[in-house]
Design a protein around this motif. Structure first.
Motif, PDB file in Angstrom:
ATOM      1  N   ALA A  10       0.817  -1.215   0.000  1.00  0.00           N
ATOM      2  CA  ALA A  10       0.000   0.000   0.000  1.00  0.00           C
ATOM      3  C   ALA A  10       0.852   1.267   0.000  1.00  0.00           C
ATOM      4  O   ALA A  10       0.375   2.343  -0.353  1.00  0.00           O
ATOM      5  N   ILE A  51      -5.265   0.183  -2.544  1.00  0.00           N
ATOM      6  CA  ILE A  51      -4.914  -1.229  -2.580  1.00  0.00           C
ATOM      7  C   ILE A  51      -5.580  -1.864  -3.791  1.00  0.00           C
ATOM      8  O   ILE A  51      -6.753  -1.620  -4.079  1.00  0.00           O
ATOM      9  N   PRO A 183       5.378  -3.463   8.814  1.00  0.00           N
ATOM     10  CA  PRO A 183       4.911  -4.427   7.818  1.00  0.00           C
ATOM     11  C   PRO A 183       3.388  -4.473   7.798  1.00  0.00           C
ATOM     12  O   PRO A 183       2.744  -4.343   8.839  1.00  0.00           O
ATOM     13  N   GLN A 184       2.831  -4.630   6.619  1.00  0.00           N
ATOM     14  CA  GLN A 184       1.389  -4.785   6.496  1.00  0.00           C
ATOM     15  C   GLN A 184       1.130  -5.748   5.354  1.00  0.00           C
ATOM     16  O   GLN A 184       1.004  -5.340   4.200  1.00  0.00           O
ATOM     17  N   THR A 185       1.141  -7.029   5.666  1.00  0.00           N
ATOM     18  CA  THR A 185       0.869  -8.030   4.634  1.00  0.00           C
ATOM     19  C   THR A 185      -0.624  -8.041   4.406  1.00  0.00           C
ATOM     20  O   THR A 185      -1.359  -8.858   4.958  1.00  0.00           O
ATOM     21  N   TRP A 186      -1.066  -7.144   3.562  1.00  0.00           N
ATOM     22  CA  TRP A 186      -2.484  -6.867   3.440  1.00  0.00           C
ATOM     23  C   TRP A 186      -3.311  -8.101   3.047  1.00  0.00           C
ATOM     24  O   TRP A 186      -3.018  -8.746   2.047  1.00  0.00           O
ATOM     25  N   GLY A 187      -4.337  -8.367   3.832  1.00  0.00           N
ATOM     26  CA  GLY A 187      -5.264  -9.443   3.485  1.00  0.00           C
ATOM     27  C   GLY A 187      -4.754 -10.844   3.816  1.00  0.00           C
ATOM     28  O   GLY A 187      -5.515 -11.807   3.761  1.00  0.00           O
ATOM     29  N   TRP A 188      -3.490 -10.969   4.170  1.00  0.00           N
ATOM     30  CA  TRP A 188      -2.947 -12.306   4.388  1.00  0.00           C
ATOM     31  C   TRP A 188      -3.553 -12.971   5.606  1.00  0.00           C
ATOM     32  O   TRP A 188      -3.744 -14.187   5.622  1.00  0.00           O
ATOM     33  N   VAL A 190      -6.510 -12.784   6.623  1.00  0.00           N
ATOM     34  CA  VAL A 190      -7.812 -13.345   6.273  1.00  0.00           C
ATOM     35  C   VAL A 190      -7.659 -14.516   5.294  1.00  0.00           C
ATOM     36  O   VAL A 190      -8.264 -15.578   5.464  1.00  0.00           O
TER      37      VAL A 190
END
Ligand code: HEM
Ligand code: SF4
Ligand code: SF4
Lengths: 196, 356
Positions: A10, A51, A183-188, A190
């Motif tokens: 992002a 995103i 860190p922002q492992t987006w959606g991972w 879920v």
């Protein structure tokens, strides 16, 4: 075996919609169907971020769990695909999916939706790899050609990463170390919760 | 580092999913009433307003941002589609767990138990035979009543079979028919269920309204139910035109089909742009109420055919033997006899008239 994942950084996504366009063009996706989309939160205020999101090819995929005709399957690479010949267009996968990935060519009264369509990680469908029937129903099978998904390949800022989950995580880790962001492992959390 | 972030995320996720599960259950209860309003809730929270509000409330915009994503706030997107601006919709996972868990499991067990109960009842209690046949008959159901009943009954059976095929087909029919075979059937069952539901809705609405007067419970019904309808020995409490058990079935059908129709509309018209949350909740309500009325109908069908001699012919020909009326609906029988001797010939008094 590789475990394919998407990751959208992002900090890098500039909402150019290049991935969306690349996908539509590569697979000749029909009008009204969007396998990938870019969402901007906090639009116009400080902290605005965008995103790019499509099917995340979940572990223990919710769509596959609810499909009445059980038409989903997961490839050896962890890609979640479905069989349009079996799909009855009930919409249940759309109810179940956290990411709003399943799409329908129609949306009419009396539950008429048509066969579900979604991101295939550019891996086609159950038909023979690279066949005309496969292209018509699911789009190009780039994975069979040894290529990665077109959306990530075309991403101008390389915000969108696609490929083996470990390699994607390594690239991302290197980035956050360099720029010292959180860190922002987006959606991972879920999509791949069931992995850990 | 990414892994570390993942584990903290996971812990947060599991706490959150418990909270969300609780919220969903609460929502289910409010279900039918609140459903039409949920659309306003989601569209009402425009991203800019929410962002601005958040900006005031706390100091870390980045953390707020990811919380917004996880909570399913609506963002801005050029993509057109249902709820395209929402990155993560959390309800789906709960819907999946409720549908694939309790609804399917207890639903299948429940239907199995009801069928088993009927078999046991039949073995232990058996068919309630008519003591004699007088050969004289009384008119019980008018042509209109019978047409309504069979119209609704036939549609009900088709809807029930197509409906539970969608719910249980994967577990019970795919092993038998294979995936291709079942998909071919399901591809037919779905539109059949979808289109016939309208005709069913019209029919059952008229039927339930026409019969509501004769199904208002009274003291005789309570006595009838407490005596078990005379099926299990003891005194057979006299019943009016409709007995206590039949009234219970009427109200199960009334409540069940109202829920059925109300929730069905959400599933039937995706073109009305319901939120996913509305459709998820509607599906659960539809599934549960569907199973409830199917269970009830199994009892109704058993008692109306094999369980009681002479009942079916009433709904087929409209006429019942006088002995049947005496045995099963003594109060109604007396009423009819009373009115025939005085008014001379009017066989069936208005069912809405008090039966005591
Ligand atoms: C006898 C009455 C009915 C029964 C027993 C029944 C039962 C069911 C069941 C068990 C399902 C499957 C749910 C699942 O797979 O989770 C279903 C689906 C559905 N029902 Fe019904 N239903 C009835 C009446 C109706 C009515 C009156 C409507 C409309 C007003 C309706 C509309 C639907 C729709 C739209 C679906 C989703 C199927 C699809 O289009 O994919 N149903 N029903
Ligand atoms: S993102 Fe949605 S469609 Fe893709 S695998 Fe997960 S649940 Fe299925
Ligand atoms: S729409 Fe198709 S793929 Fe999705 S759950 Fe229904 S039958 Fe399965």
């Amino acid at each position: 075996m590789a475990r394919m994942k998407f990751l959208c950084d992002a900090e890098r996504c500039i909402e150019c919609n290049g991935c969306v366009t690349a996908c539509k063009n590569e697979h000749e996706v029909p009008w009204g169907v969007n396998r990938r989309r870019v969402v901007t939160l906090d639009d116009g205020v400080p902290g605005e971020r965008s995103i790019s999101v499509a099917c995340m090819h979940c572990t223990d995929a919710p769509c596959a769990a609810v499909c009445p005709v059980d038409c989903f399957y997961t490839t050896d690479d962890g890609i979640v695909l479905h069989d349009k010949d079996l799909c009855i267009g009930c919409g249940y996968c759309f109810y179940a999916c956290p990411f709003g990935a399943p799409q329908y060519p129609q949306k009419e009264a009396f539950g008429v939706r048509g066969k579900m369509d979604k991101c295939t990680f550019c891996a086609g469908g159950p038909e023979d790899d690279g066949s005309a029937a496969e292209f018509e129903k699911y789009g190009r099978n780039r994975i069979a050609e040894g290529k990665l998904p077109i959306c990530a390949e075309m991403c101008s800022t390389k915000a969108l990463l696609a490929g083996d989950g470990d390699m994607v995580a390594d690239i991302y880790r290197e980035r956050i170390l360099k720029r010292s962001t959180r860190p922002q492992t987006w959606g991972w959390g879920v999509a791949y919760k069931a992995d850990s | 580092m990414a892994e570390q972030a993942n584990t903290t995320l996971n812990r947060r996720d599991s706490r959150r999913s418990k909270r969300v599960l609780f919220l969903t259950l609460a929502l289910l209860l409010l279900g039918t009433l609140a459903l039409p309003l949920t659309g306003y809730l989601v569209t009402g929270v425009s991203s800019v307003e929410a962002a601005a509000a958040q900006q005031d409330a706390s100091s870390n915009p980045r953390a707020d941002y990811w919380r917004e994503v996880r909570e399913g706030n609506q963002g801005v997107t050029t993509t057109q589609g249902p709820e395209a601006g929402i990155l993560i919709q959390n309800g789906g996972q709960n819907w999946r767990q409720i549908r694939q868990g309790p609804v399917t499991t207890y639903g299948a067990i429940g239907l199995g138990v009801v069928i088993l109960m009927m078999v046991i009842f039949h073995v232990v209690v058996g068919r309630a035979k008519l003591e004699t046949r007088t050969g004289k008959t009384i008119t019980r159901w008018s042509m209109l009543d019978r047409v309504l009943h069979w119209y609704v009954a036939i549609l009900f059976i088709i809807l029930a079979i197509t409906g539970i095929s969608l719910l249980f087909g994967r577990e019970f029919l795919i092993p038998v028919l294979g995936k291709e075979g079942f998909a071919a059937f399901a591809a037919l069952a779905k539109p059949v269920h979808d289109y016939l539901s309208l005709f069913f809705t019209a029919g059952i609405t008229i039927m339930l309204l026409k019969w509501i007067g004769q199904n208002i419970p009274n003291a005789a019904d309570v006595r009838w139910i407490l005596s078990g309808g005379g099926y299990f020995g003891g005194k057979h409490e006299p019943a009016g035109f409709v007995n206590g058990g039949e009234k219970v079935w009427y109200w199960i059908l009334f409540i069940g089909s109202t829920a059925m129709i109300g929730s069905g509309i959400f599933l039937l018209f995706p073109n009305l742009d319901w939120t996913r949350e509305a459709m998820q909740n509607a599906n659960i309500i539809h599934g549960i109420s569907g199973l409830l009325v199917i269970a009830g109908s199994i009892g109704h069908i058993y008692l109306g055919t094999i369980g009681n001699e002479g009942t079916l012919e009433g709904m087929v020909t409209g006429e019942v033997d006088e002995q049947w009326a005496k045995q099963h609906h003594a109060l109604w029988y007396e009423e009819v006899k009373g009115s025939t001797s005085s008014a001379g010939g009017a066989a069936r008094p208005s069912p809405a008239a008090p039966h005591e």
